[in-house]
Design a protein around this motif. Structure first.
Motif, short mmCIF file in Angstrom:
data_model
loop_
_atom_site.label_atom_id
_atom_site.label_comp_id
_atom_site.label_asym_id
_atom_site.label_seq_id
_atom_site.Cartn_x
_atom_site.Cartn_y
_atom_site.Cartn_z
N GLU A 13 -8.72 6.29 -0.34
CA GLU A 13 -8.53 5.03 0.55
C GLU A 13 -7.15 5.53 1.75
O GLU A 13 -6.46 6.54 1.37
N SER A 15 -3.92 5.87 4.07
CA SER A 15 -2.49 5.63 3.68
C SER A 15 -2.39 4.15 4.30
O SER A 15 -3.01 3.85 5.19
N PHE A 16 -1.27 3.73 4.03
CA PHE A 16 -0.74 2.51 4.77
C PHE A 16 -0.67 2.54 6.33
O PHE A 16 -1.40 1.67 6.92
N GLU A 17 -0.14 3.62 6.69
CA GLU A 17 -0.03 3.59 8.15
C GLU A 17 -1.72 3.77 8.69
O GLU A 17 -1.83 3.51 9.73
N THR A 53 -6.31 -3.08 1.81
CA THR A 53 -5.77 -1.73 1.37
C THR A 53 -3.97 -1.85 1.95
O THR A 53 -3.19 -1.61 1.15
N CYS A 54 -3.76 -2.41 3.01
CA CYS A 54 -2.16 -2.80 3.38
C CYS A 54 -1.56 -3.83 2.53
O CYS A 54 -0.38 -3.46 2.19
N GLN A 56 -2.24 -4.20 -0.47
CA GLN A 56 -1.87 -3.56 -2.02
C GLN A 56 -0.74 -2.56 -1.91
O GLN A 56 -0.04 -2.58 -2.75
N ALA A 57 -0.73 -1.75 -0.72
CA ALA A 57 0.26 -0.82 -0.45
C ALA A 57 1.68 -1.76 -0.47
O ALA A 57 2.61 -1.18 -1.10
N LEU A 58 1.72 -2.88 0.36
CA LEU A 58 3.10 -3.56 0.54
C LEU A 58 3.47 -4.19 -1.03
O LEU A 58 4.43 -4.09 -1.31
N GLU A 60 2.79 -2.78 -3.89
CA GLU A 60 3.16 -1.74 -4.74
C GLU A 60 4.54 -1.42 -4.28
O GLU A 60 5.77 -1.18 -5.24
N ALA A 61 4.93 -1.49 -2.91
CA ALA A 61 6.32 -1.17 -2.48
C ALA A 61 7.38 -2.18 -2.91
O ALA A 61 8.57 -1.86 -3.32
N ARG A 82 -1.75 -0.83 -10.74
CA ARG A 82 -1.84 -0.22 -9.43
C ARG A 82 -3.50 -1.33 -9.05
O ARG A 82 -3.47 -1.56 -7.85
#
Length: 84
Positions: A13, A15-17, A53-54, A56-58, A60-61, A82
């Protein structure tokens, strides 16, 4: 002519960016209205995947921040799933 091998992280996947940047680009393209219906649907589908994806990343952060800022003296970092 031999086909080029995909990059080593092609199945990973973004990255967030990277996901956010691609999502912004997709939105701009869709807003222009120059795509066919089929292309628009494919772009929309990709956009939904990038949004997930975004998100999920947020999530997790946020979990990491909650663990790191826990004020209890006996608090210990806890693993998080995760895949949720």
């Amino acid at each position: 002519m031999p086909k080029k091998a995909p990059p080593a992280n092609a199945s990973a996947e973004p990255s967030f960016e990277q996901a956010l940047s691609e999502l912004e680009s997709l939105v701009e393209t869709l807003e222009q209205g120059d795509l066919s219906l089929e292309e628009s649907l494919k772009s929309f589908e990709r956009g939904v995947a990038l949004t997930r994806t975004c998100q999920q990343a947020l999530k997790e952060a946020e979990q990491k921040i909650q663990i790191l800022t826990d004020q209890r003296l006996d608090a210990e970092p806890e693993p998080f799933d995760r895949d949720n």
